[in-house]
Design a protein around this motif. Structure first.
Motif, short mmCIF file in Angstrom:
data_model
loop_
_atom_site.label_atom_id
_atom_site.label_comp_id
_atom_site.label_asym_id
_atom_site.label_seq_id
_atom_site.Cartn_x
_atom_site.Cartn_y
_atom_site.Cartn_z
N ILE A 94 6.65 -1.44 18.66
CA ILE A 94 6.30 -0.09 18.25
C ILE A 94 5.35 0.49 19.30
N ILE A 95 5.69 1.67 19.79
CA ILE A 95 4.86 2.31 20.82
C ILE A 95 4.15 3.49 20.19
N MET A 96 2.85 3.57 20.36
CA MET A 96 2.15 4.75 19.84
C MET A 96 0.91 5.08 20.64
N ASP A 97 0.44 6.33 20.52
CA ASP A 97 -0.77 6.75 21.21
C ASP A 97 -2.00 6.22 20.49
N ALA A 98 -3.10 6.15 21.22
CA ALA A 98 -4.32 5.58 20.66
C ALA A 98 -5.29 6.67 20.17
N ASP A 99 -4.84 7.91 20.13
CA ASP A 99 -5.77 8.98 19.74
C ASP A 99 -5.50 9.49 18.33
N LEU A 100 -4.69 8.74 17.58
CA LEU A 100 -4.35 9.07 16.20
C LEU A 100 -3.50 10.32 16.06
N GLN A 101 -2.89 10.75 17.16
CA GLN A 101 -1.94 11.86 17.04
C GLN A 101 -0.66 11.36 16.38
N ASP A 102 -0.38 10.08 16.57
CA ASP A 102 0.76 9.46 15.91
C ASP A 102 0.22 8.68 14.72
N PRO A 103 0.43 9.16 13.50
CA PRO A 103 -0.16 8.48 12.35
C PRO A 103 0.44 7.10 12.12
N PRO A 104 -0.41 6.05 12.05
CA PRO A 104 0.08 4.67 11.88
C PRO A 104 0.92 4.51 10.61
N GLU A 105 0.64 5.33 9.60
CA GLU A 105 1.32 5.18 8.31
C GLU A 105 2.84 5.38 8.44
N ILE A 106 3.27 6.12 9.46
CA ILE A 106 4.70 6.38 9.64
C ILE A 106 5.47 5.09 10.00
N PHE A 110 9.47 3.67 9.93
CA PHE A 110 10.17 3.14 11.11
C PHE A 110 10.82 1.80 10.75
N ILE A 111 10.00 0.96 10.10
CA ILE A 111 10.47 -0.40 9.82
C ILE A 111 11.60 -0.39 8.77
N GLU A 112 11.51 0.55 7.82
CA GLU A 112 12.61 0.69 6.85
C GLU A 112 13.93 0.95 7.56
N LYS A 113 13.90 1.90 8.49
CA LYS A 113 15.12 2.24 9.24
C LYS A 113 15.59 1.07 10.10
N TYR A 114 14.61 0.40 10.70
CA TYR A 114 14.92 -0.75 11.56
C TYR A 114 15.65 -1.82 10.75
N LYS A 115 15.18 -2.02 9.52
CA LYS A 115 15.81 -3.03 8.67
C LYS A 115 17.21 -2.62 8.27
N LYS A 116 17.47 -1.31 8.32
CA LYS A 116 18.83 -0.85 8.00
C LYS A 116 19.75 -1.01 9.21
N GLY A 117 19.23 -1.47 10.32
CA GLY A 117 20.10 -1.76 11.45
C GLY A 117 19.99 -0.82 12.64
N TYR A 118 19.04 0.12 12.58
CA TYR A 118 18.86 0.99 13.75
C TYR A 118 18.03 0.27 14.80
N GLU A 119 18.47 0.39 16.07
CA GLU A 119 17.77 -0.32 17.13
C GLU A 119 16.66 0.52 17.76
N ILE A 120 16.80 1.85 17.60
CA ILE A 120 15.75 2.76 18.08
C ILE A 120 15.40 3.70 16.95
N VAL A 121 14.15 3.72 16.57
CA VAL A 121 13.71 4.69 15.56
C VAL A 121 12.61 5.53 16.19
N TYR A 122 12.88 6.81 16.43
CA TYR A 122 11.89 7.63 17.13
C TYR A 122 11.24 8.61 16.18
N ASP A 157 12.11 17.28 21.08
CA ASP A 157 10.78 17.18 20.49
C ASP A 157 10.38 15.78 20.03
N THR A 158 10.69 14.80 20.85
CA THR A 158 10.21 13.47 20.54
C THR A 158 9.29 13.02 21.66
N GLY A 159 8.36 12.15 21.31
CA GLY A 159 7.48 11.61 22.33
C GLY A 159 7.80 10.15 22.50
N ASP A 160 6.79 9.37 22.81
CA ASP A 160 7.03 7.94 22.97
C ASP A 160 6.78 7.18 21.68
#
Ligand code: UDP
Ligand code: MG
Length: 317
Positions: A94-106, A110-122, A157-160
């Motif tokens: 999981i890649i995220m910024d360290a300034d809390l612009q990307d909320p960790p709670e999301i 991400f992991i729900e989708k990953y468990k459904k078989g998606y290899e990239i969840v942006y 409109d996606t970041g990293d």
């Protein structure tokens, strides 16, 4: 001691984020602990000038799952993430910024989708708070230009901020290019991807490290590494200008024959300036590509690690 690979690795590039780290770490570890104890958090200290490194060290003292890579100098955000990918052991990263612009709670979603078989969840930015109108407008234009110029599907409109499977990480590691436009490269791999909408918060503390210069460079990196349209644009422009010049030559000929030729200073001036401008623009475009080829050919290492904390071996490069 047997080394077991963790399920998840979280990568966070850090550059002068001392005021954000405590609350970030609290929120992030709370979210991760609610999912699984089986994770690692890798902070990449991009040569911060404040106390970030000491604070990160104290996290490691409390919890050995926190690891740190410290660079010898500031190598930039994309390179910091790249080095994190080199060291990450997790089955998903999981890649995220360290300034809390990307909320960790999301991450939960991400992991729900990953468990459904998606290899990239942006993460898809639904709202951007606390960012200047200038930043929002330029970002809006940039993502649309990218869409027109490139033939891979980079979600708008996606970041990293995203989760990627180990398989995607492995393909990224085979890409030796120096100009890393990661969100593009990740889409390029073609793995199954899906977005999760989220509200992008304002920075918790401090201010953005991205100057207009860095933003422009990043935009050019994105376009040049995925598109040759600007180069073709130079040829089209050249062609168009040649046609116009040809028509003007015919006109000049008739004016001369019928002795209507005006003094001609203005038209000469305009033509000269116009052609000069066109030539400089096209040389500039070629230069952008040439400079990037030069970077690639030099083949210097992408980054140099000053020290690592909590990391015993480099996983693979
Ligand atoms: N960052 C970095 N190296 C840099 C600039 C930024 O590692 O040279 C990190 C920064 O600490 C943050 C992330 O990259 O975690 C995004 O940076 P920033 O918030 O300044 O960019 P913005 O969100 O405004 O695009
Ligand atoms: Mg930010």
């Amino acid at each position: 001691m047997m080394k077991v690979k963790p399920k998840y690795s979280i990568l966070l590039p850090v550059f002068n984020e001392q005021k954000n780290l405590d609350i970030l770490y609290q929120r992030l570890s709370k979210v991760m602990d609610s999912i699984t104890p089986d994770y690692e958090i890798i902070f990449i200290d991009d040569h911060s000038k404040d106390n970030s490194f000491e604070i990160l060290n104290s996290f490691h003292q409390q919890d050995p799952r926190v690891k740190i890579i410290k660079f010898t100098r500031n190598f930039g955000h994309q390179i910091a993430i790249t080095s994190g990918l080199d060291f990450a052991q997790g089955g998903a990263v999981i890649i995220m910024d360290a300034d809390l612009q990307d909320p960790p709670e999301i991450i939960v979603q991400f992991i729900e989708k990953y468990k459904k078989g998606y290899e990239i969840v942006y993460g898809e930015r639904e709202k951007r708070q606390g960012e200047t109108i200038f930043k929002r407008v330029t970002a809006f234009i940039f993502y649309r230009i990218m869409q027109i110029f490139t033939n891979i599907e980079i979600p708008l409109d996606t970041g990293d901020f995203r989760l990627i499977d180990q398989k995607v990480v492995d393909s990224l590691k085979t890409m030796q290019e120096k100009n890393k436009f990661l969100r593009g490269l990740i889409s390029w791999t073609g793995y199954k991807q899906i977005g999760v909408k989220y509200k992008r918060d304002a920075r918790y503390a401090g201010k953005t490290n991205f100057t207009i210069r860095k933003m422009l460079r990043f935009a050019f990196d994105g376009i040049c590494s995925f598109s040759r349209v600007p180069l073709r644009f130079a040829s089209f422009l050249g062609f168009g200008v040649s046609v116009i010049s040809f028509l003007m030559a015919i006109m000049a000929f008739f004016l001369k024959v019928f002795e209507l030729a005006p003094p001609g200073w203005l038209s000469l001036m305009l033509t000269m300036l116009f052609l000069g401008g066109v030539q400089l623009v096209t040389i500039g475009i070629i230069g952008e590509y040439l400079g990037r080829i030069y970077e690639e050919v030099k083949n210097r290492p992408l980054y140099i690690v000053d020290k690592t904390v909590g990391i015993h071996e480099k996983s693979n490069t």
